[in-house]
Design an enzyme around this catalytic site. Structure first.
Site, PDB file in Angstrom:
ATOM      1  N   CYS A 305       0.772  -1.248   0.000  1.00 21.56           N
ATOM      2  CA  CYS A 305       0.000   0.000   0.000  1.00 21.56           C
ATOM      3  C   CYS A 305       0.807   1.304   0.000  1.00 21.56           C
ATOM      4  O   CYS A 305       0.326   2.283  -0.552  1.00 21.56           O
ATOM      5  CB  CYS A 305      -1.073  -0.005   1.085  1.00 21.56           C
ATOM      6  SG  CYS A 305      -0.506  -0.478   2.704  1.00 21.56           S
ATOM      7  N   ARG A 335      10.660  -9.945   0.113  1.00 24.82           N
ATOM      8  CA  ARG A 335      11.225  -9.786   1.458  1.00 24.82           C
ATOM      9  C   ARG A 335      12.377 -10.765   1.638  1.00 24.82           C
ATOM     10  O   ARG A 335      12.256 -11.928   1.264  1.00 24.82           O
ATOM     11  CB  ARG A 335      10.168 -10.084   2.531  1.00 24.82           C
ATOM     12  CG  ARG A 335       9.063  -9.078   2.529  1.00 24.82           C
ATOM     13  CD  ARG A 335       8.081  -9.351   3.647  1.00 24.82           C
ATOM     14  NE  ARG A 335       6.987  -8.394   3.537  1.00 24.82           N
ATOM     15  CZ  ARG A 335       6.025  -8.255   4.438  1.00 24.82           C
ATOM     16  NH1 ARG A 335       6.012  -9.018   5.517  1.00 24.82           N
ATOM     17  NH2 ARG A 335       5.079  -7.359   4.268  1.00 24.82           N
ATOM     18  N   GLU A 337      13.637 -13.035   3.747  1.00 28.98           N
ATOM     19  CA  GLU A 337      13.114 -13.725   4.927  1.00 28.98           C
ATOM     20  C   GLU A 337      14.248 -14.397   5.687  1.00 28.98           C
ATOM     21  O   GLU A 337      15.358 -14.561   5.178  1.00 28.98           O
ATOM     22  CB  GLU A 337      12.057 -14.755   4.511  1.00 28.98           C
ATOM     23  CG  GLU A 337      10.739 -14.116   4.065  1.00 28.98           C
ATOM     24  CD  GLU A 337       9.911 -13.522   5.217  1.00 28.98           C
ATOM     25  OE1 GLU A 337      10.245 -13.763   6.394  1.00 28.98           O
ATOM     26  OE2 GLU A 337       8.927 -12.808   4.926  1.00 28.98           O
ATOM     27  N   ARG A 346       6.547 -19.457   3.152  1.00 28.69           N
ATOM     28  CA  ARG A 346       7.396 -18.300   3.475  1.00 28.69           C
ATOM     29  C   ARG A 346       8.419 -18.145   2.371  1.00 28.69           C
ATOM     30  O   ARG A 346       9.379 -18.892   2.281  1.00 28.69           O
ATOM     31  CB  ARG A 346       8.082 -18.477   4.834  1.00 28.69           C
ATOM     32  CG  ARG A 346       8.899 -17.250   5.263  1.00 28.69           C
ATOM     33  CD  ARG A 346       9.403 -17.350   6.691  1.00 28.69           C
ATOM     34  NE  ARG A 346       8.302 -17.393   7.634  1.00 28.69           N
ATOM     35  CZ  ARG A 346       7.596 -16.334   8.027  1.00 28.69           C
ATOM     36  NH1 ARG A 346       7.898 -15.127   7.570  1.00 28.69           N
ATOM     37  NH2 ARG A 346       6.596 -16.461   8.869  1.00 28.69           N
ATOM     38  N   GLU A 354      -3.674  -6.657  -2.527  1.00 18.91           N
ATOM     39  CA  GLU A 354      -3.726  -5.674  -1.446  1.00 18.91           C
ATOM     40  C   GLU A 354      -4.988  -4.851  -1.618  1.00 18.91           C
ATOM     41  O   GLU A 354      -5.228  -4.265  -2.672  1.00 18.91           O
ATOM     42  CB  GLU A 354      -2.478  -4.784  -1.493  1.00 18.91           C
ATOM     43  CG  GLU A 354      -2.407  -3.777  -0.388  1.00 18.91           C
ATOM     44  CD  GLU A 354      -2.016  -4.367   0.982  1.00 18.91           C
ATOM     45  OE1 GLU A 354      -1.659  -5.563   1.025  1.00 18.91           O
ATOM     46  OE2 GLU A 354      -2.087  -3.635   1.972  1.00 18.91           O
ATOM     47  N   ASP A 415      -5.050 -10.640  12.400  1.00 19.14           N
ATOM     48  CA  ASP A 415      -4.389 -11.683  11.619  1.00 19.14           C
ATOM     49  C   ASP A 415      -5.347 -12.847  11.442  1.00 19.14           C
ATOM     50  O   ASP A 415      -6.083 -13.198  12.366  1.00 19.14           O
ATOM     51  CB  ASP A 415      -3.138 -12.198  12.352  1.00 19.14           C
ATOM     52  CG  ASP A 415      -1.887 -11.413  11.976  1.00 19.14           C
ATOM     53  OD1 ASP A 415      -1.989 -10.472  11.162  1.00 19.14           O
ATOM     54  OD2 ASP A 415      -0.806 -11.747  12.506  1.00 19.14           O
ATOM     55  N   GLU A 431      -0.079 -17.479   9.628  1.00 15.90           N
ATOM     56  CA  GLU A 431      -0.799 -16.241   9.275  1.00 15.90           C
ATOM     57  C   GLU A 431      -0.991 -16.251   7.767  1.00 15.90           C
ATOM     58  O   GLU A 431      -0.013 -16.291   7.022  1.00 15.90           O
ATOM     59  CB  GLU A 431       0.044 -15.038   9.710  1.00 15.90           C
ATOM     60  CG  GLU A 431      -0.462 -13.713   9.151  1.00 15.90           C
ATOM     61  CD  GLU A 431       0.497 -12.555   9.436  1.00 15.90           C
ATOM     62  OE1 GLU A 431       1.294 -12.631  10.384  1.00 15.90           O
ATOM     63  OE2 GLU A 431       0.437 -11.577   8.676  1.00 15.90           O
ATOM     64  N   ASN A 434      -4.325 -10.593   6.557  1.00 18.39           N
ATOM     65  CA  ASN A 434      -4.719  -9.712   7.649  1.00 18.39           C
ATOM     66  C   ASN A 434      -5.737  -8.685   7.185  1.00 18.39           C
ATOM     67  O   ASN A 434      -5.949  -8.501   5.984  1.00 18.39           O
ATOM     68  CB  ASN A 434      -3.492  -9.038   8.271  1.00 18.39           C
ATOM     69  CG  ASN A 434      -2.734  -8.176   7.276  1.00 18.39           C
ATOM     70  OD1 ASN A 434      -3.302  -7.687   6.301  1.00 18.39           O
ATOM     71  ND2 ASN A 434      -1.451  -7.995   7.514  1.00 18.39           N
ATOM     72  N   CYS A 460      -6.242  -1.456   5.365  1.00 20.62           N
ATOM     73  CA  CYS A 460      -5.781  -2.293   4.271  1.00 20.62           C
ATOM     74  C   CYS A 460      -5.830  -3.751   4.665  1.00 20.62           C
ATOM     75  O   CYS A 460      -5.899  -4.086   5.849  1.00 20.62           O
ATOM     76  CB  CYS A 460      -4.384  -1.896   3.797  1.00 20.62           C
ATOM     77  SG  CYS A 460      -3.084  -2.190   4.987  1.00 20.62           S
ATOM     78  N   ARG A 467       0.094 -17.995   0.852  1.00 20.17           N
ATOM     79  CA  ARG A 467      -0.384 -18.404   2.172  1.00 20.17           C
ATOM     80  C   ARG A 467      -1.743 -19.100   2.066  1.00 20.17           C
ATOM     81  O   ARG A 467      -1.990 -20.100   2.716  1.00 20.17           O
ATOM     82  CB  ARG A 467      -0.466 -17.191   3.106  1.00 20.17           C
ATOM     83  CG  ARG A 467       0.891 -16.529   3.369  1.00 20.17           C
ATOM     84  CD  ARG A 467       1.730 -17.359   4.311  1.00 20.17           C
ATOM     85  NE  ARG A 467       3.079 -16.828   4.504  1.00 20.17           N
ATOM     86  CZ  ARG A 467       3.458 -16.031   5.506  1.00 20.17           C
ATOM     87  NH1 ARG A 467       2.571 -15.627   6.412  1.00 20.17           N
ATOM     88  NH2 ARG A 467       4.713 -15.627   5.612  1.00 20.17           N
TER      89      ARG A 467
HETATM   90  P1  ATP Z   1       4.737 -13.401   9.020  1.00 19.87           P
HETATM   91  O1  ATP Z   1       4.322 -13.074  10.424  1.00 19.87           O
HETATM   92  O2  ATP Z   1       4.302 -14.735   8.566  1.00 19.87           O
HETATM   93  O3  ATP Z   1       6.187 -13.123   8.753  1.00 19.87           O
HETATM   94  P2  ATP Z   1       4.003 -10.776   8.302  1.00 19.87           P
HETATM   95  O4  ATP Z   1       3.207 -10.423   9.520  1.00 19.87           O
HETATM   96  O5  ATP Z   1       5.410 -10.339   8.228  1.00 19.87           O
HETATM   97  O6  ATP Z   1       3.931 -12.375   8.068  1.00 19.87           O
HETATM   98  P3  ATP Z   1       2.560  -8.834   6.812  1.00 19.87           P
HETATM   99  O7  ATP Z   1       3.624  -7.834   6.812  1.00 19.87           O
HETATM  100  O8  ATP Z   1       1.422  -8.689   7.745  1.00 19.87           O
HETATM  101  O9  ATP Z   1       3.231 -10.288   7.003  1.00 19.87           O
HETATM  102  O10 ATP Z   1       2.033  -8.988   5.312  1.00 19.87           O
HETATM  103  C1  ATP Z   1       0.674  -9.235   4.998  1.00 19.87           C
HETATM  104  C2  ATP Z   1       0.459 -10.573   4.369  1.00 19.87           C
HETATM  105  O11 ATP Z   1       1.393 -10.815   3.332  1.00 19.87           O
HETATM  106  C3  ATP Z   1       0.634 -11.766   5.297  1.00 19.87           C
HETATM  107  O12 ATP Z   1      -0.504 -11.971   6.087  1.00 19.87           O
HETATM  108  C4  ATP Z   1       0.871 -12.881   4.316  1.00 19.87           C
HETATM  109  O13 ATP Z   1      -0.347 -13.295   3.738  1.00 19.87           O
HETATM  110  C5  ATP Z   1       1.678 -12.208   3.229  1.00 19.87           C
HETATM  111  N1  ATP Z   1       3.123 -12.441   3.420  1.00 19.87           N
HETATM  112  C6  ATP Z   1       3.972 -11.733   4.184  1.00 19.87           C
HETATM  113  N2  ATP Z   1       5.222 -12.243   4.131  1.00 19.87           N
HETATM  114  C7  ATP Z   1       5.152 -13.301   3.286  1.00 19.87           C
HETATM  115  C8  ATP Z   1       6.111 -14.244   2.802  1.00 19.87           C
HETATM  116  N3  ATP Z   1       7.385 -14.162   3.157  1.00 19.87           N
HETATM  117  N4  ATP Z   1       5.707 -15.215   1.969  1.00 19.87           N
HETATM  118  C9  ATP Z   1       4.410 -15.285   1.574  1.00 19.87           C
HETATM  119  N5  ATP Z   1       3.464 -14.430   1.990  1.00 19.87           N
HETATM  120  C10 ATP Z   1       3.814 -13.438   2.828  1.00 19.87           C
HETATM  121 ZN    ZN Z   2      -1.289  -2.456   3.456  1.00 19.98          ZN
HETATM  122 MG    MG Z   3       2.996 -11.701  11.286  1.00 24.82          MG
HETATM  123 MG    MG Z   4       1.236  -9.664   9.585  1.00 25.03          MG
HETATM  124 MG    MG Z   5       7.178 -11.394   8.327  1.00 21.65          MG
END
Ligand code: ATP
Ligand code: ZN
Ligand code: MG
Ligand code: MG
Ligand code: MG
Length: 501
Positions: A305, A335, A337, A346, A354, A415, A431, A434, A460, A467
């Site tokens: 966003c 990301r 990770e 992940r 979004e 979440d 997760e 969200n 958002c 996921r």
């Molecule tokens: P996590 O806690 O699993 O690391 P996050 O809280 O960092 O996730 P957000 O920043 O809330 O993730 O991003 C929103 C959404 O984007 C998540 O709910 C998930 O559906 C998706 N997402 C985030 N990181 C990843 C990833 N590394 N791989 C796949 N989907 C992801």
């Molecule tokens: Zn957002």
């Molecule tokens: Mg999270």
């Molecule tokens: Mg999250």
């Molecule tokens: Mg994360």
């Protein structure tokens, strides 16, 4: 014990100020009001000592939290400058800071860290003593206050540090029988649905899983986005620092960013040695490339966003335009990770829809509730999942490195989590998306206003397709016969993949 500021500084004058000593004396003696304005009774700043030394007026100022010593010095300058000018034709050329310390009570020491303008940090007798090296310019830019906030945040983090994010169950589906117990990533690989991409945490999706992802998107579009009036847009996927400064991401996402550096020039001659090197050695000369590219201008899309807000930035928008409801699914998010090989759940490169809305606080909260209802319908009646919703640390706080929850009711993140049966009965839930109400954070960060002058909020929701797929396949398996009827109608036939010899 509370904060203690101790500042020694001089006003540098344009000429010898000795003649003004008596005037200064009466000004400084009368300064109590000036130095306590805005502070509770008896908690203003005070001048501990002063003298005149030719073209210097030297001062030591002590204070607590309220009128801070560095603010006090600015207030004093404003007060004495006109008098010195009028009566003595002496101007104040500037402020010189000789020493500046801040004592901050803390039950424990902080680990050693490098903070700009802090030359020493010492823990003694229940306090952290900071020594600052600042000039007039930093004082005017309120840098000492930001340093203090930073340290206070770090002290607060000591008490919640290591603790998990806030988590509070809101709703949970009934438990479901989960006969499928395999890891879907492994199964998808075995069946040739996906293969690892060449880059870290990246997958190539064959026609089978692509069909599945498209079916999820279709559900989101038809069940939720179209009925609720969301309009599709395409947001940028390369995010410059400017955007992350306004969205708050610049405060914390550094360990997870994929950085982007442009070439210093696109002149082919400048790059010729690189191509030639490759042609001769068949090695890409990475360190030489490093010298030929510029500083990182930002990174690849992290949260979808923030770049949208540049579209509204600086605008005043007519009341009848609200609530604004849009969504983006125009590209991947990236990301870096944590290490280790993860499955599809992940990844470093992922696909997400979004959904984003803005309007009055009532409109924004209502939109969030409507989405929650639709999601519940989708997960219960179409995908038939076992899942739950929890009130967690808002994502925007998490991404700034903060824990806890927002002070404001209604502002925060829900979440959506689901068990992955292959992880076992006590395995961690995943997760998978969200829904967030972000309060005025974005409209205020990007200076967006409503015609009526009412406060604007935004929300958002990030639907992570990897996921969703991980949860759905972990619970339902890869055979369409095991999938809910409603979903089978939407996904249709899973196409044939490719076979390799
Ligand atoms: P996590 O806690 O699993 O690391 P996050 O809280 O960092 O996730 P957000 O920043 O809330 O993730 O991003 C929103 C959404 O984007 C998540 O709910 C998930 O559906 C998706 N997402 C985030 N990181 C990843 C990833 N590394 N791989 C796949 N989907 C992801
Ligand atoms: Zn957002
Ligand atoms: Mg999270
Ligand atoms: Mg999250
Ligand atoms: Mg994360």
């Amino acid at each position: 014990m509370d904060l203690e500021f101790d500042l020694s500084a001089s006003f540098r004058t344009s000429a010898d100020a000795s003649a003004a000593r008596d005037t200064l004396e009466s000004l400084f003696n009368d300064a109590e009001n000036l130095l306590s304005k805005g502070a509770p009774e008896g908690q203003g700043a005070r001048i501990a000592h002063w003298n005149v030394e030719e073209d210097r007026i030297n001062l030591q100022i002590l204070s607590g939290r309220y009128v801070r010593a560095h603010d006090a010095v600015l207030r004093l300058r404003k007060k004495i400058a006109p008098e010195l000018g009028k009566k003595f034709h002496v101007g104040i050329r500037g402020i010189e800071v000789h020493s500046f310390t801040i004592k901050i009570p803390s039950e424990a020491d902080l680990k050693e860290i490098k903070i700009p303008f802090v030359t020493n940090m010492e823990y003694k007798d229940g306090s952290i003593l900071l020594t600052l090296d600042v000039t007039e310019s930093e004082i005017e830019k309120r840098i000492p206050d930001r340093i203090l906030t930073l340290i206070e945040d770090k002290i607060a983090a000591l008490t919640y540090g290591g603790k998990a994010e806030h988590w509070n169950l809101l709703w949970q589906s009934e438990e479901k029988k989960q006969p499928f117990k395999l890891d879907p990533t492994q199964e998808m690989m075995k069946r040739g649905w996906i293969k690892r991409g060449a880059s870290r945490g990246q997958w190539i999706h064959g026609p089978q899983s692509t069909r599945l992802f498209r079916a999820f998107e279709k559900i989101v579009v038809e069940e939720l986005l179209e009925p609720l009036g969301y309009r599709e847009m395409m947001f940028p996927k390369l995010i410059p620092w400017e955007v992350w400064k306004k969205s708050g991401h610049a405060k914390g996402v550094y360990p997870e960013i994929y950085y982007v550096c442009p070439p210093k020039t696109r002149d082919p001659e400048y790059w010729e040695e690189i191509s030639d090197y490759y042609k001769v050695t068949h090695e890409v000369p990475v360190s030489r490339i490093k010298e030929k590219i510029g500083d990182p201008i930002g990174g690849m899309c992290y949260a979808q966003c923030p770049p949208f807000w540049v579209f509204l930035q600086g605008e005043t928008i007519a009341n009848d335009q609200f609530p604004i409801k849009v969504f983006d699914r125009s590209g991947t998010s990236h990301r870096y990770e944590s290490g280790g090989i993860h499955g599809m759940e992940r990844v470093d490169e992922f696909h997400r829809i979004e959904i984003l809305w803005t309007g009055t606080p009532e409109q924004v909260t209502k939109a969030s509730n409507q989405l929650q209802e639709k999601y519940k319908h989708i997960f219960n009646n179409i995908l038939d999942l076992e899942w739950r919703m929890a009130w967690v640390t808002p994502w925007f706080m998490a991404q700034e490195g903060l824990a806890g929850v927002s002070q404001q009711n209604d502002v925060g993140t829900i979440d959506y989590e689901a068990p992955l049966p292959y992880r076992g009965k006590d395995g961690e839930w995943l997760e998978f998306q969200n829904v967030s109400v972000n309060g005025n954070k974005y409209p205020s960060g990007f200076n967006v206003k409503c015609q009526s002058g009412e406060e604007l909020w935004s929300g958002c929701s990030g639907v992570g397709l990897e996921r969703w797929a991980s949860v759905f396949l972990a619970q339902k398996g890869l055979d369409p016969e095991g999938w809910p009827e409603e979903f089978r109608k939407i996904v249709g036939e899973i196409p044939e993949g490719f076979s390799f010899l």
